[in-house]
Design a protein around this motif. Structure first.
Motif, short mmCIF file in Angstrom:
data_model
loop_
_atom_site.label_atom_id
_atom_site.label_comp_id
_atom_site.label_asym_id
_atom_site.label_seq_id
_atom_site.Cartn_x
_atom_site.Cartn_y
_atom_site.Cartn_z
N GLY A 109 0.74 -1.36 0.04
CA GLY A 109 -0.07 -0.07 -0.04
C GLY A 109 0.45 1.28 0.26
O GLY A 109 -0.13 2.13 -0.51
N VAL A 110 2.17 1.09 0.23
CA VAL A 110 3.25 2.34 0.16
C VAL A 110 3.55 2.97 -0.76
O VAL A 110 3.62 4.16 -1.56
N ALA A 111 3.39 1.73 -1.47
CA ALA A 111 4.06 2.62 -2.89
C ALA A 111 2.78 2.90 -3.38
O ALA A 111 3.34 3.83 -4.65
N MET A 112 2.04 1.99 -3.77
CA MET A 112 0.77 2.97 -3.86
C MET A 112 0.80 4.61 -3.34
O MET A 112 0.19 4.89 -4.54
N ALA A 124 3.12 6.50 -5.03
CA ALA A 124 3.31 6.71 -6.59
C ALA A 124 1.81 8.09 -6.48
O ALA A 124 1.30 8.41 -7.89
N LEU A 125 0.90 7.80 -5.82
CA LEU A 125 -0.53 8.76 -6.27
C LEU A 125 0.22 10.40 -5.30
O LEU A 125 -0.18 10.99 -5.92
N LEU A 126 1.29 10.34 -4.52
CA LEU A 126 1.40 11.55 -4.42
C LEU A 126 2.31 12.33 -5.45
O LEU A 126 2.45 12.96 -5.51
N LYS A 127 3.46 11.79 -5.68
CA LYS A 127 3.74 11.75 -6.85
C LYS A 127 3.18 12.48 -7.81
O LYS A 127 4.06 13.42 -8.86
N VAL A 128 1.93 11.53 -8.35
CA VAL A 128 1.09 11.80 -9.50
C VAL A 128 0.66 13.03 -8.84
O VAL A 128 0.21 14.49 -9.87
N LEU A 129 0.03 13.54 -7.93
CA LEU A 129 -0.16 14.46 -7.04
C LEU A 129 0.36 16.02 -7.20
O LEU A 129 -0.70 16.57 -7.97
N LEU A 130 1.30 16.03 -6.77
CA LEU A 130 2.53 16.60 -6.54
C LEU A 130 2.80 16.87 -8.76
O LEU A 130 2.75 18.16 -9.09
#
Length: 185
Positions: free
Chosen positions: A21-24, A27-33
């Motif tokens: 779940g952390v990897a997801m 990845a979601l945080l990177k997309v959001l940023l």
């Protein structure tokens, strides 16, 4: 507190930090940023486009104010015989004319002209200003009217440029911001 406490029950409370779940989440945080960065770049690009439009408006206003200065001088000269220095002294009373840089100007021939005027127009106005000191009052009034009309025409041309810039520059800035964001992804 070792039995779970605030963070859950023992070691099992930390599995969200180390699991799949952390990897997801990262990845979601990177997309959001990246998305937020894209928005920031687009807003910055649009803002620079708006700033370019504001500069064009200032240029137009400066030329228009020069036209008003010549019209004001023509009015003064039509009612009373004044020298060029006296005309400048009367104009220095008004703050809108001071923005043209006439504070330290003592002679009409040295009147500072906006840098945005075309070279041929600047040369024509400078030649007319030199003639003013030697011309009779009626001729000087006509020369001032002519210079005011030239500046009004230049201001109208700048107005057309402003209208085009208002439509084009902010959009172009947004597009360049988006392109920059795409290239950085």
């Amino acid at each position: 507190m070792c039995d779970g406490g605030f963070f859950g029950s023992g070691v099992s409370g930390w599995k969200a930090v180390t699991g799949k779940g952390v990897a997801m989440d990262i990845a979601l945080l990177k997309v959001l940023l990246r998305f937020m960065g894209t928005i920031v770049l687009m807003v910055a690009g649009g803002g620079s486009g708006v700033a370019a439009c504001a500069k064009k408006k200032e240029e137009r206003q400066e030329i228009y104010m020069l036209s008003r200065l010549f019209a004001y001088m023509e009015q003064l000269l039509s009612y009373q015989a004044l020298t060029g220095e006296e005309l400048l002294q009367h104009a220095k009373i008004y703050p809108q004319f001071l923005r043209l840089g006439i504070q330290s100007c003592t002679r009409l021939e040295r009147l500072p002209l906006p840098e945005t005027l075309s070279l041929p127009l600047c040369e024509e106005i400078q030649a007319d200003l030199r003639k003013l000191s030697l011309a009779p009052r009626e001729t000087a009034c006509k020369t001032l009217q002519h210079m005011a009309a030239l500046c009004r025409e230049a201001a109208q041309q700048k107005e057309k440029e402003v209208q085009v810039a208002e439509k084009l520059w902010p959009r172009l800035g947004l597009c360049l911001g988006a392109l920059t964001a795409i290239l950085l992804w």
